[in-house]
Design a protein around this motif. Structure first.
Motif, PDB file in Angstrom:
ATOM      1  N   ILE A 119      -5.595  20.428  28.252  1.00  0.00           N
ATOM      2  CA  ILE A 119      -6.021  19.096  28.694  1.00  0.00           C
ATOM      3  C   ILE A 119      -6.008  19.012  30.211  1.00  0.00           C
ATOM      4  CG2 ILE A 119      -5.401  16.644  28.719  1.00  0.00           C
ATOM      5  CD1 ILE A 119      -4.419  16.931  25.882  1.00  0.00           C
ATOM      6  N   LEU A 120      -4.945  19.564  30.813  1.00  0.00           N
ATOM      7  CA  LEU A 120      -4.818  19.521  32.263  1.00  0.00           C
ATOM      8  C   LEU A 120      -5.931  20.319  32.943  1.00  0.00           C
ATOM      9  CD1 LEU A 120      -3.130  18.693  34.741  1.00  0.00           C
ATOM     10  CD2 LEU A 120      -1.812  20.805  34.437  1.00  0.00           C
ATOM     11  N   ILE A 121      -6.224  21.513  32.414  1.00  0.00           N
ATOM     12  CA  ILE A 121      -7.257  22.362  33.016  1.00  0.00           C
ATOM     13  C   ILE A 121      -8.624  21.692  32.934  1.00  0.00           C
ATOM     14  CG2 ILE A 121      -8.514  24.545  32.778  1.00  0.00           C
ATOM     15  CD1 ILE A 121      -5.852  25.811  31.889  1.00  0.00           C
ATOM     16  N   THR A 122      -8.975  21.203  31.741  1.00  0.00           N
ATOM     17  CA  THR A 122     -10.300  20.589  31.576  1.00  0.00           C
ATOM     18  C   THR A 122     -10.405  19.246  32.290  1.00  0.00           C
ATOM     19  OG1 THR A 122      -9.559  19.637  29.449  1.00  0.00           O
ATOM     20  CG2 THR A 122     -10.758  21.736  29.374  1.00  0.00           C
ATOM     21  N   HIS A 123      -9.275  18.648  32.619  1.00  0.00           N
ATOM     22  CA  HIS A 123      -9.286  17.367  33.327  1.00  0.00           C
ATOM     23  C   HIS A 123      -9.928  17.490  34.708  1.00  0.00           C
ATOM     24  CE1 HIS A 123      -7.998  13.363  34.547  1.00  0.00           C
ATOM     25  NE2 HIS A 123      -7.491  13.885  35.648  1.00  0.00           N
ATOM     26  N   PHE A 124      -9.847  18.690  35.287  1.00  0.00           N
ATOM     27  CA  PHE A 124     -10.392  18.900  36.628  1.00  0.00           C
ATOM     28  C   PHE A 124     -11.895  19.181  36.619  1.00  0.00           C
ATOM     29  CE2 PHE A 124      -5.849  19.848  37.215  1.00  0.00           C
ATOM     30  CZ  PHE A 124      -5.586  19.024  38.306  1.00  0.00           C
ATOM     31  N   ILE A 125     -12.488  19.267  35.433  1.00  0.00           N
ATOM     32  CA  ILE A 125     -13.952  19.385  35.360  1.00  0.00           C
ATOM     33  C   ILE A 125     -14.540  18.002  35.649  1.00  0.00           C
ATOM     34  CG2 ILE A 125     -15.928  19.932  33.878  1.00  0.00           C
ATOM     35  CD1 ILE A 125     -14.084  21.790  32.294  1.00  0.00           C
ATOM     36  N   PRO A 126     -15.313  17.854  36.702  1.00  0.00           N
ATOM     37  CA  PRO A 126     -15.720  16.520  37.150  1.00  0.00           C
ATOM     38  C   PRO A 126     -16.676  15.804  36.209  1.00  0.00           C
ATOM     39  CG  PRO A 126     -16.821  18.228  38.438  1.00  0.00           C
ATOM     40  CD  PRO A 126     -15.812  18.921  37.586  1.00  0.00           C
ATOM     41  N   ASN A 127     -17.560  16.559  35.554  1.00  0.00           N
ATOM     42  CA  ASN A 127     -18.563  15.940  34.704  1.00  0.00           C
ATOM     43  C   ASN A 127     -18.017  15.723  33.292  1.00  0.00           C
ATOM     44  OD1 ASN A 127     -20.965  16.287  32.656  1.00  0.00           O
ATOM     45  ND2 ASN A 127     -21.866  15.540  34.574  1.00  0.00           N
ATOM     46  N   ASP A 128     -18.143  14.511  32.768  1.00  0.00           N
ATOM     47  CA  ASP A 128     -17.597  14.186  31.449  1.00  0.00           C
ATOM     48  C   ASP A 128     -18.249  15.002  30.346  1.00  0.00           C
ATOM     49  OD1 ASP A 128     -15.922  12.353  32.614  1.00  0.00           O
ATOM     50  OD2 ASP A 128     -17.186  10.610  32.155  1.00  0.00           O
ATOM     51  N   ASP A 129     -19.565  15.155  30.412  1.00  0.00           N
ATOM     52  CA  ASP A 129     -20.265  15.927  29.383  1.00  0.00           C
ATOM     53  C   ASP A 129     -19.852  17.386  29.419  1.00  0.00           C
ATOM     54  OD1 ASP A 129     -21.621  13.684  28.511  1.00  0.00           O
ATOM     55  OD2 ASP A 129     -23.384  14.050  29.778  1.00  0.00           O
ATOM     56  N   ALA A 130     -19.707  17.935  30.623  1.00  0.00           N
ATOM     57  CA  ALA A 130     -19.291  19.333  30.762  1.00  0.00           C
ATOM     58  C   ALA A 130     -17.871  19.523  30.244  1.00  0.00           C
ATOM     59  CB  ALA A 130     -19.384  19.766  32.221  1.00  0.00           C
ATOM     60  N   ARG A 131     -17.010  18.540  30.518  1.00  0.00           N
ATOM     61  CA  ARG A 131     -15.625  18.610  30.049  1.00  0.00           C
ATOM     62  C   ARG A 131     -15.581  18.622  28.518  1.00  0.00           C
ATOM     63  NH1 ARG A 131     -13.668  13.897  31.770  1.00  0.00           N
ATOM     64  NH2 ARG A 131     -13.482  14.709  33.898  1.00  0.00           N
ATOM     65  N   ALA A 132     -16.367  17.759  27.898  1.00  0.00           N
ATOM     66  CA  ALA A 132     -16.422  17.709  26.435  1.00  0.00           C
ATOM     67  C   ALA A 132     -16.975  19.013  25.869  1.00  0.00           C
ATOM     68  CB  ALA A 132     -17.264  16.523  25.972  1.00  0.00           C
ATOM     69  N   THR A 133     -17.984  19.580  26.535  1.00  0.00           N
ATOM     70  CA  THR A 133     -18.582  20.829  26.061  1.00  0.00           C
ATOM     71  C   THR A 133     -17.586  21.978  26.130  1.00  0.00           C
ATOM     72  OG1 THR A 133     -20.791  20.127  26.780  1.00  0.00           O
ATOM     73  CG2 THR A 133     -20.442  22.491  26.440  1.00  0.00           C
ATOM     74  N   VAL A 134     -16.883  22.105  27.266  1.00  0.00           N
ATOM     75  CA  VAL A 134     -15.892  23.176  27.422  1.00  0.00           C
ATOM     76  C   VAL A 134     -14.793  23.033  26.382  1.00  0.00           C
ATOM     77  CG1 VAL A 134     -14.100  24.106  28.930  1.00  0.00           C
ATOM     78  CG2 VAL A 134     -16.349  23.549  29.869  1.00  0.00           C
ATOM     79  N   PHE A 135     -14.298  21.819  26.214  1.00  0.00           N
ATOM     80  CA  PHE A 135     -13.225  21.610  25.247  1.00  0.00           C
ATOM     81  C   PHE A 135     -13.728  21.844  23.827  1.00  0.00           C
ATOM     82  CE2 PHE A 135      -9.532  19.727  23.253  1.00  0.00           C
ATOM     83  CZ  PHE A 135      -8.534  19.985  24.172  1.00  0.00           C
ATOM     84  N   GLY A 136     -14.998  21.508  23.583  1.00  0.00           N
ATOM     85  CA  GLY A 136     -15.580  21.748  22.271  1.00  0.00           C
ATOM     86  C   GLY A 136     -15.619  23.224  21.921  1.00  0.00           C
ATOM     87  N   TRP A 137     -15.964  24.063  22.914  1.00  0.00           N
ATOM     88  CA  TRP A 137     -15.998  25.501  22.657  1.00  0.00           C
ATOM     89  C   TRP A 137     -14.600  26.075  22.481  1.00  0.00           C
ATOM     90  CZ3 TRP A 137     -19.908  27.829  20.733  1.00  0.00           C
ATOM     91  CH2 TRP A 137     -21.197  27.356  21.001  1.00  0.00           C
ATOM     92  N   ILE A 138     -13.618  25.462  23.129  1.00  0.00           N
ATOM     93  CA  ILE A 138     -12.232  25.866  22.886  1.00  0.00           C
ATOM     94  C   ILE A 138     -11.858  25.558  21.434  1.00  0.00           C
ATOM     95  CG2 ILE A 138      -9.817  25.378  23.450  1.00  0.00           C
ATOM     96  CD1 ILE A 138     -10.729  24.834  26.335  1.00  0.00           C
ATOM     97  N   CYS A 139     -12.238  24.374  20.961  1.00  0.00           N
ATOM     98  CA  CYS A 139     -11.992  24.004  19.570  1.00  0.00           C
ATOM     99  C   CYS A 139     -12.675  24.970  18.618  1.00  0.00           C
ATOM    100  CB  CYS A 139     -12.501  22.582  19.301  1.00  0.00           C
ATOM    101  SG  CYS A 139     -11.614  21.281  20.170  1.00  0.00           S
ATOM    102  N   THR A 140     -13.900  25.352  18.964  1.00  0.00           N
ATOM    103  CA  THR A 140     -14.663  26.281  18.129  1.00  0.00           C
ATOM    104  C   THR A 140     -13.954  27.615  18.011  1.00  0.00           C
ATOM    105  OG1 THR A 140     -16.750  25.250  18.782  1.00  0.00           O
ATOM    106  CG2 THR A 140     -16.862  27.494  17.916  1.00  0.00           C
ATOM    107  N   THR A 141     -13.442  28.123  19.126  1.00  0.00           N
ATOM    108  CA  THR A 141     -12.742  29.412  19.133  1.00  0.00           C
ATOM    109  C   THR A 141     -11.488  29.363  18.273  1.00  0.00           C
ATOM    110  OG1 THR A 141     -13.549  29.836  21.378  1.00  0.00           O
ATOM    111  CG2 THR A 141     -11.679  31.158  20.603  1.00  0.00           C
TER     112      THR A 141
END
Length: 239
Positions: A119-141
């Protein structure tokens, strides 16, 4: 007809079906934990599948909040977090000391260490859509992780069946949302669930054949043991 051209209706339909089926997926281990509670022993059961399931539910719950407009993801993963916590608590209560310690350590590492870190790492991604996408791929893995076993006793058929149904419904949900992060792990889930049911049938038949062989040879073995270890009925001489 409007039902064939309105994707939101399909999203809602598959989401409701996914919640319904996943509810039974989460409840599938209840007989296992009732057995643990009744016997006051964890036997050969392991806590890792439930720790991973809790971690996965927490990830998907946070992803749903990031993504937005995902109420049906929030409901089922909230329930998943609660029920998996109950399972883990029961396991810790009756596990041997070594298993108890390892379970607590893994719980702390995954759910109190790695989860906040992600959560902390992805929090620094400025774009909300990009943050959701990155976290989504983490969930997928995480969700695509496969746990292999060849024991029917510790691989309930009901769980495999509902996992397969759940994968189909959530794949449909992700398909109509055009969300690959939801589709991909459910393709894996479908293959895994189907494979487990095939393995169940294979090992169940294998065990049944073994039992039949044992039943057929037991009288012969008993007769051989009597002849070898016993005295000749017609003789007064010791064997």
């Amino acid at each position: 007809m409007a039902i064939f051209v309105h994707p939101h209706l399909w999203i809602f339909t598959f989401g409701i079906l996914g919640n319904f089926v996943s509810f039974f997926v989460f409840l599938a281990p209840v007989p296992t934990f009732y057995k643990i509670y009744r016997n006051k022993l964890t036997e050969k059961f392991q806590s890792i599948p439930y720790l991973v399931a809790l971690f996965s539910s927490m990830l998907w719950l946070y992803y749903a909040f990031l993504k937005g407009h995902s109420f049906l993801l929030i409901t089922i993963n909230s329930f998943g977090c609660v029920i998996e916590m109950v399972y883990i608590a029961i396991y810790i209560a009756y596990a041997p000391i070594a298993a108890k310690k390892s379970t607590i350590k893994l719980f702390a590492l995954m759910n109190m260490g790695l989860f906040p870190l992600l959560i902390l790492i992805t929090h620094f991604i400025p774009n909300d859509d990009a943050r959701a996408t990155v976290f989504g791929w983490i969930c997928t893995t995480i969700s695509a992780r496969v746990v292999r076993t060849n024991s029917v006793e510790f691989m309930p058929f009901s769980l495999s069946f509902f996992l397969t149904l759940s994968a189909i419904t959530w794949f449909g949900y992700g398909f109509f949302q055009k969300d690959w992060c939801i589709m991909i792990p459910n393709i894996v889930g479908f293959v895994l669930g189907l494979s487990q049911m095939v393995l169940y049938g294979y090992y169940r038949n294998k065990e049944d054949i073994k039992d039949e062989i044992m039943d057929e040879t037991l009288p012969q073995r008993a007769a051989v043991e009597v002849v070898v270890s016993g005295n000749d009925p017609g003789s007064d001489q010791p064997s």
